[in-house]
Structure formats: structure tokens, C-alpha cells
Design a protein around this motif. Structure first.
Motif, PDB file in Angstrom:
ATOM      1  N   LEU A 324       0.726  -1.541  -0.362  1.00  0.00           N
ATOM      2  CA  LEU A 324      -0.284  -0.485  -0.243  1.00  0.00           C
ATOM      3  C   LEU A 324       0.815   1.048  -0.029  1.00  0.00           C
ATOM      4  N   LEU A 325       2.111   1.304   1.517  1.00  0.00           N
ATOM      5  CA  LEU A 325       2.747   2.458   0.707  1.00  0.00           C
ATOM      6  C   LEU A 325       3.644   2.611  -0.339  1.00  0.00           C
ATOM      7  N   GLN A 326       3.854   1.466  -1.160  1.00  0.00           N
ATOM      8  CA  GLN A 326       4.731   1.785  -2.495  1.00  0.00           C
ATOM      9  C   GLN A 326       3.729   2.661  -3.646  1.00  0.00           C
ATOM     10  N   THR A 327       2.528   1.510  -3.291  1.00  0.00           N
ATOM     11  CA  THR A 327       1.527   2.740  -4.308  1.00  0.00           C
ATOM     12  C   THR A 327       0.799   3.886  -4.152  1.00  0.00           C
ATOM     13  N   ARG A 328       1.145   4.370  -2.946  1.00  0.00           N
ATOM     14  CA  ARG A 328       1.301   5.408  -2.725  1.00  0.00           C
ATOM     15  C   ARG A 328       2.207   6.772  -3.117  1.00  0.00           C
TER      16      ARG A 328
END
Length: 425
Positions: A324-328
């Protein structure tokens, strides 16, 4: 210098340096120095094996090849007779990765074909059979490595995986040949070379297999693999009388200590959980870091507030949250920001008198080691399999650089005690 190692990350360099320093039971190992980057001056005459730590695992291919060839040039200038290209025992890479291009470039520079490629490290459950890499009883592609944030491993057939990266065919020396002895392995490698195969995956399930491979490669200019491929190499030099089989003593370093963890592996997350039961820990707020509202100053203040209590700072999280953090924020941007933050923290802690530092995660360890501007480290006792104590010759600082997947649940506390005492208590 007899043996030169080019490692694609800093924890892997420590791992193979430890293997070379230990050697086989009853025989001893080599006098090893680990260099953090390519040295600017010649090695000391007492060094029998030099391990150059690079940070090329996730670098662009052209950069990784250039740095590796530069490291090879320096090691050749020191008189090395044999070379090892060291990568992770879980073959951390992508179809566009560096293991194949760097291996082929080094082989071409040395005029080598039929070069061993073996990431096996049975002591920590990494084995190779019929060209498939296993993590304990799981195929690599079914292990937690399939969720690696930078190099997700989705195919356990490393012969096929490596073939996506290479210009020449990839060979295989199967278990049946390895178990037939060193002469059979040598014949198979010669046949692979005749078939224009530059890199050859070699099966290994136990340490004895790796010793056989090392014996078969006694006269080989180049080997590639995990640290296990080096198990049998010191014996080749010791038995010929060219090496002494000695270990540099380490008596411990007193002073302030801290732990920095940037790995998201299941082993490191378990170690963080264990450490948190009795010591202060700080989980980094990634959103605040990316927004610029939380940084190195706050982390250093946390460490200072908890001096003497083995404080731990970490950015580790479960795979779903990491995704999720990488996508964000973007995978590369997030990794770059965290590496830079840990580097800034390490520099600030050293300036404030930190003497013992434990770092978890290959990329994090590389960022920290580069930030501390340490050129050469001696190899001390082994903390857990694959993780030795590293110390500056002047005793200013002692380090443990841990691959994310390595270490027992109580690794962090054990490491700090051994950095202080020189032996486990």
C-alpha cells in the motif's frame, strides 16, 4: 591477497567474509578484511582474502557491471588468484536484474566459462535441487520472498530465472553429479564451458556438497553464489601452504548502542517483536516521513532518551501494508527516502558517540555503512549463522550488518552483547 570477493550488498559481504574467516572445522579460515566500497589504497600485506562490499543488487545493470569490474580491477592489482561474485542465498533479483550481467561480465574479463553459480546456504535452509531453489521445505516462489518489496521472487527455477538475464546459455550440474565427487563436477563444468555455457547452476543441499564444489573449483578463476559457495575455498589455500588459517581476535567494544531495522522479512519482524518485549522500540511513521514532518532529529532524540536500554528503530511492516505504501508513494521513491533517513541517523549517532550499531536489511545496511564512511573492517566472531561482528581496526565502532532473513528471534539483544563482550553471554 589470495582470494577476492565482489559482493552486491553489505550484509552479503559480511556473510561471506564470515564464511571465509571460519573455514572448515579443524582447519581454520583466511585472514579476511571487508572493504566498504572499492578501496583507494592497497591492501595490507597480511590480508589473505579481501571482500569488497558494493550496493549494486538493485542498481541499474550498467552501473552494477561497471562497479563490479572496477572492484575486480582493484582485487587483481592486489594479486588475487581467484574471485567470487557473491549474491543473496535467495537469489534476490528480477528478470531484468544484475546477477546474470555481472556474472557474465566478470567471466568475460577473466576469460572464464563453465562458472559455478550456486546460492545454496544449507545452514539457514537455502538449498538447490535440480536447479530449483528452496527455503527450508518451500520452493522459493512459495516462501515469503515472493513478497520482497524490491525483488519479489516468483520463480524457484533459478536456471530459468538466470536465463532471462544472460546472453549465453545457463547450464546445470545436478545433485547426482555433485555427489559423485569433485572430479565429476570438474568434468561437467568443462563440458558446460565447451557448450559455451558461461554460468552453471550447481545443486547443493548440504555443506558437504558445497565443499565438493569448492574442491572442484580449486583452479577456477571465478565462482558465483551465496556465502555457502566459499565454505571449501580456504582449505584449497591452507592445504597448499599459502594461507595460515588464522582468525583476527575481537575483545569487544564498550559504549552507547542502537539498532536500526529496515527489512520487512518475516525473520526481522519476528526479531523486532521479540526485542519489543523488553526494550524500547520506535516504529517509523512513513506518512510523516514522506510529508517531511518527522526525520532524523526525532529518531536520534528517541535513541538518546533510551540510552543504555538497547533502543530499536524500525520501518518494517507486513507485506500488505508495504505494498500500500509503495503504491501511495512509489517503490523507488519510498526506498530512497528511507535509505537516506537511516543514513542520516547513522551519521548523527556516530557524531554523538555511538560505539555499537546493529543494522537489519541489506539495503539499509548498505546505506548506513556508506554513510559512516568506514573503509575497512575486520571480521570477528559469528553472532548467528551468516552474521559476524565487524570492527574498525582502531576500535572506534563495532557493527553487525544482518540480512533481513537471518538470525534467531533474540538476535538483536544477543548481537549487542557480543559487540560489547566479544563472545556470547
Amino acid at each position: 591477497m589470495l582470494l577476492g570477493v565482489i559482493a552486491d550488498d553489505f550484509t552479503g559481504a559480511s556473510d561471506i567474509a564470515n564464511t571465509l574467516a571460519k573455514g572448515l572445522p579443524g582447519e581454520g579460515g583466511l585472514a579476511v578484511t571487508q572493504y566498504l566500497g572499492i578501496p583507494k589504497s592497497p591492501a595490507a600485506a597480511s590480508v589473505e582474502a579481501g571482500v569488497i562490499s558494493l550496493k549494486t543488487r538493485s542498481a541499474p545493470v550498467e552501473e552494477a557491471v561497471a562497479q563490479s569490474l572496477a572492484a575486480l580491477e582493484w582485487l587483481r592489482a592486489q594479486g588475487c588468484e581467484q574471485f567470487v561474485f557473491k549474491y543473496c542465498s535467495t537469489f534476490d533479483s528480477t528478470p531484468e536484474g544484475n546477477i546474470g550481467p555481472v556474472g557474465e561480465a566478470l567471466a568475460q574479463a577473466l576469460g572464464a566459462k563453465g562458472v559455478i553459480a550456486c546460492p545454496a546456504f544449507p545452514t539457514v535452509g537455502r538449498t538447490v535441487h535440480q536447479g530449483y531453489l528452496f527455503v527450508h521445505d518451500q520452493l522459493l516462489s512459495e516462501s515469503s520472498m515472493r513478497h520482497h518489496p524490491l525483488t519479489p521472487m516468483t520463480d524457484a527455477n533459478i536456471r530459468r530465472w538466470l536465463g532471462l538475464q544472460t546472453k549465453t546459455p545457463v547450464g546445470l550440474v545436478a545433485t547426482s553429479t555433485v555427489r559423485s565427487g569433485a572430479a565429476s563436477v570438474r568434468k561437467a563444468l568443462d563440458e558446460a564451458a565447451a557448450d559455451a555455457q558461461t554460468l552453471v547452476i550447481c545443486d547443493a543441499s548440504v555443506d558437504e556438497d558445497l565443499v565438493t564444489l569448492g574442491t572442484a573449483a580449486a583452479a577456477a578463476p571465478l565462482l558465483t553464489g551465496g556465502s555457502g559457495i566459499a565454505i571449501g575455498l580456504p582449505s584449497n589455500f591452507i592445504r597448499s601452504g599459502r594461507a595460515k588459517g588464522s582468525l583476527t581476535p575481537f575483545t569487544g567494544v564498550e559504549g552507547p548502542a542502537a539498532i536500526l531495522a529496515g527489512s520487512c522479512s518475516s525473520a526481522t519482524r519476528r526479531q523486532i517483536s521479540t526485542h519489543a518485549q523488553n526494550h524500547p522500540v520506535l516504529a517509523l511513521d512513513i506518512d510523516a516521513i514522506m510529508a517531511g514532518s518527522f526525520g532524523a532529529q526525532e529518531i536520534v532524540e528517541f535513541v538518546e532518551r533510551h540510552a543504555g536500554q538497547a533502543p530499536l528503530v524500525y520501518s518494517s511492516d507486513d507485506p500488505a501494508e508495504v505494498e500500500l505504501l509503495q503504491t501511495r508513494y512509489g517503490r523507488e521513491k519510498l526506498a530512497h527516502r528511507l535509505d537516506g533517513l537511516f543514513a542520516d541517523v547513522a551519521r548523527a549517532l556516530l557524531a554523538k558517540g555511538i560505539r555499537r550499531l546493529v543494522v537489519a536489511g541489506g539495503e539499509t545496511s548498505g546505506a548506513v555503512a556508506q554513510a559512516l564512511d568506514l573503509e575497512a573492517l575486520t571480521i570477528g566472531p559469528e553472532i548467528d549463522p551468516g552474521v559476524p561482528i565487524l570492527a574498525e581496526a582502531d576500535g572506534r565502532i563495532a557493527l553487525a550488518l544482518k540480512s533481513g532473513n537471518f538470525g534467531a528471534p533474540d538476535f538483536f539483544e544477543k548481537a549487542l552483547k557480543m559487540l560489547q563482550n566479544g563472545a556470547e553471554h
